[in-house]
Scaffold this motif. Structure first.
Motif, short mmCIF file in Angstrom:
data_model
loop_
_atom_site.label_atom_id
_atom_site.label_comp_id
_atom_site.label_asym_id
_atom_site.label_seq_id
_atom_site.Cartn_x
_atom_site.Cartn_y
_atom_site.Cartn_z
N LYS A 117 -3.18 4.86 2.86
CA LYS A 117 -3.00 3.68 3.70
C LYS A 117 -2.50 4.00 5.11
O LYS A 117 -2.78 3.28 6.06
CB LYS A 117 -2.02 2.71 3.03
CG LYS A 117 -2.50 2.20 1.67
CD LYS A 117 -3.01 0.81 1.74
CE LYS A 117 -3.56 0.21 0.47
NZ LYS A 117 -3.26 0.82 -0.80
N SER A 234 -6.56 -3.36 3.95
CA SER A 234 -7.79 -3.02 3.24
C SER A 234 -8.85 -4.06 3.56
O SER A 234 -8.66 -4.86 4.48
CB SER A 234 -7.51 -2.95 1.74
OG SER A 234 -8.67 -2.50 1.05
N GLY A 269 -9.91 -1.23 -4.85
CA GLY A 269 -9.06 -2.42 -4.85
C GLY A 269 -9.68 -3.38 -3.85
O GLY A 269 -10.36 -4.34 -4.18
N SER A 272 -11.14 0.12 0.65
CA SER A 272 -11.00 0.93 1.87
C SER A 272 -11.07 2.44 1.62
O SER A 272 -11.70 3.16 2.38
CB SER A 272 -9.74 0.56 2.64
OG SER A 272 -8.58 1.02 2.00
N ASN A 273 -10.40 2.92 0.56
CA ASN A 273 -10.47 4.38 0.37
C ASN A 273 -11.87 4.79 -0.05
O ASN A 273 -12.38 5.81 0.38
CB ASN A 273 -9.41 4.86 -0.64
CG ASN A 273 -9.87 4.75 -2.09
OD1 ASN A 273 -10.57 5.63 -2.58
ND2 ASN A 273 -9.49 3.68 -2.78
N THR A 418 -6.14 9.08 -4.21
CA THR A 418 -5.64 8.32 -3.07
C THR A 418 -4.14 8.39 -2.87
O THR A 418 -3.65 8.12 -1.78
CB THR A 418 -6.04 6.85 -3.20
OG1 THR A 418 -5.68 6.40 -4.53
CG2 THR A 418 -7.53 6.67 -3.02
C1 LIG Z 1 -3.99 0.54 -1.89
C2 LIG Z 1 -4.35 1.67 -2.72
C3 LIG Z 1 -5.60 1.72 -3.35
C4 LIG Z 1 -6.62 0.63 -3.29
O1 LIG Z 1 -6.97 0.12 -2.07
P1 LIG Z 1 -8.40 0.35 -1.45
O2 LIG Z 1 -8.41 -0.48 -0.24
O3 LIG Z 1 -9.41 -0.09 -2.46
O4 LIG Z 1 -8.51 1.78 -1.16
C5 LIG Z 1 -5.90 2.83 -4.09
N1 LIG Z 1 -5.02 3.84 -4.25
C6 LIG Z 1 -3.80 3.81 -3.67
C7 LIG Z 1 -2.87 4.95 -3.90
C8 LIG Z 1 -3.44 2.73 -2.88
O5 LIG Z 1 -2.25 2.72 -2.30
#
Ligand SMILES: *Cc1c(COP(=O)(O)O)cnc(C)c1O
Length: 460
Positions: A117, A234, A269, A272-273, A418
């Motif tokens: 993030k 995100s 989620g 974004s990742n 992530t």
């Molecule tokens: C917030 C988060 C996600 C999920 O968010 P995305 O926007 O889908 O990437 C995944 N892993 C971690 C460790 C996060 O903090």
């Protein structure tokens, strides 16, 4: 001659940090549908978005043509504190699984906020500062976004108000402590600080909250203050743009050893990742240069891609945001409180949604007991205690590697790790104590969420 052994960690040098972000939208022949203003159902213009978001970020959000966007020097300086992040060959995991597959992961948990993030947090605060703002508001669910933003705000000297999903703030008191150490104000949501919070509490006094509620509260506060705007960690196109740093570093590292992945997996989620990890690889796929299989992994308890509708919906419960066409469970959907693994957003990035809708990405959902079981195995083999969110991706990487045992294929599997799980210990405690349970929403739960999706011509 023996081929050079691929090292456990493939590092890039500091001067190999990408100088530009990659704009995946510019490569898409069919673009995601535009955001709509909720009052007129017409596509949002720069002017519509200006009261809510930072100017430079709106330009990035609306940019569907520039393939590359320059990263300001000031942001690269910050990136140098914790990037490039390592790309790791999961030799021990491969050995434990006895798979002929090669497994790689990009680890984004090596900074204090503990996740990817920070890549977007620093960019958003940088632009807010440039614009002359003095404070920001945001929501945080599991807490990683709030922590990342607190770090960035402390660095650039910006005040920050965070609405943290109540159930998370109870499960993760130490996250709150970190955010407060960096100087942020943290309020469990729903709260009685805002009109929408009071309304949600009146309707549902025992609610554990949701990201949708917290977003509404953060928006309301940002509207009530001068030189204050709202930032989001995100979902939006510009967040995926910033996260493209992950995929670009990954590709540069893989290219050093001539490794071409067959499968790329990310947890999803808000998307974004995943969007950032796949960016350069998807750009190539869209130009017909590879045939990589991309897989989004989501929790069975919040299955927006696998069970949601592709419709125009609000980003928040209070129905204050522009409408986005995305896979959604409905802005009223609240995942079961026993769900401990993050990824609890009702919607999905419009870019990821469109790519999924057009068949460029597959999606699967997994139940949380399997997620934690895999997380435990990963911690024991690879040494890193993964964030539960990340463990969703590990699950499917492991499944794919096991399939290779049967077929004998030496597939190259890449996934995004992530974040680390140091702030998710209450979930690990539940898992260790065997008090963790699975919950899959019933048809009635889903229908309840779908009922909140607008019945407008665009959704026919
Ligand atoms: C917030 C988060 C996600 C999920 O968010 P995305 O926007 O889908 O990437 C995944 N892993 C971690 C460790 C996060 O903090």
């Amino acid at each position: 001659m023996k081929k050079n052994r691929i090292p456990n960690k493939i590092y890039l040098a500091e001067n190999e940090i990408p100088k530009t972000w990659l704009n995946i939208k510019a490569f898409m022949k069919e673009k995601p549908d535009p955001m709509l203003a909720p009052s007129t159902y017409k596509p949002c213009t720069y002017k519509d978005l200006e009261p809510v978001f930072c100017k430079e970020l709106i330009k990035q959000e609306l940019n569907g043509t520039d393939k590359e966007i320059e990263i300001p020097e000031g942001i690269i300086e910050f990136y140098k504190m914790y990037r490039p992040s390592p790309l790791i060959r999961a030799y021990s995991l491969e050995k434990a699984l006895k798979t002929p597959a090669e497994i790689y992961y990009k680890y984004e948990g090596n900074n204090t906020s503990g996740s990817h993030k920070l890549n977007s947090a620093v960019a958003q605060v940088y632009y807010a500062k440039e614009e002359g703002l003095t404070s920001l508001t945001t929501e945080t669910g599991a807490g990683q976004w709030g922590t990342a933003l607190s770090m960035a705000c402390a660095f650039y000297g910006m005040e920050l108000d965070i609405f943290m999903v109540k159930i998370s703030s109870e499960q993760k008191p130490y996250r709150k402590a970190v955010m407060e150490t960096y100087g942020a104000r943290v309020t469990p949501s729903p709260s009685d600080k805002t009109e929408i919070g009071r309304k949600i509490l009146k309707d549902n006094p025992t609610t554990g909250g949701s990201l949708g509620c917290a977003i509404s509260e953060a928006l309301e506060v940002s509207f009530s203050k001068d030189k204050c705007k709202y930032v989001l960690g995100s979902v939006l196109d510009y967040v995926i743009l910033h996260q493209s740093i992950i995929g670009q570093e990954c590709k540069a590292a893989l290219d050093k050893y001539g490794i071409a992945p067959d499968i790329i997996i990310g947890c999803a989620g808000g998307g974004s990742n995943l969007g950032g990890l796949i960016a350069p690889f998807m750009a190539d796929k869209l130009e017909g240069k590879n045939n990589i299989r991309f897989i989004a992994v989501e929790p069975a308890s919040c299955p927006s891609l696998t069970h949601g509708r592709y419709a125009y919906d609000f980003g928040d419960t209070g129905k204050m945001t522009p409408l986005m066409r995305m896979y959604t469970l409905g802005s009223n959907f609240i995942p079961s409180p026993n769900h401990a693994g993050g990824l609890r957003y009702h919607g999905m990035s419009p870019i990821i949604s469109k790519l999924y809708h057009d068949g460029y990405i597959d999606a699967v959902s997994v139940e949380q007991l399997k997620v934690f079981k895999t997380a435990e195995m990963f911690a024991k083999t690879e040494g890193i205690l993964p964030a539960p969110e990340s463990a969703h991706a590990i699950c499917i990487a492991v499944d794919e590697a096991i399939k290779c045992i049967e077929t004998g294929e030496k597939k190259k599997i890449l996934f995004g790790l992530t974040g680390n799980g140091y702030f998710d210990l209450s979930a690990y405690i539940d898992y260790n104590n065997k008090t963790m349970t699975d919950y899959v929403p019933t048809e009635a739960d889903l229908q309840n969420g779908f009922n909140s999706i607008l019945d407008i011509p665009h959704n026919k």
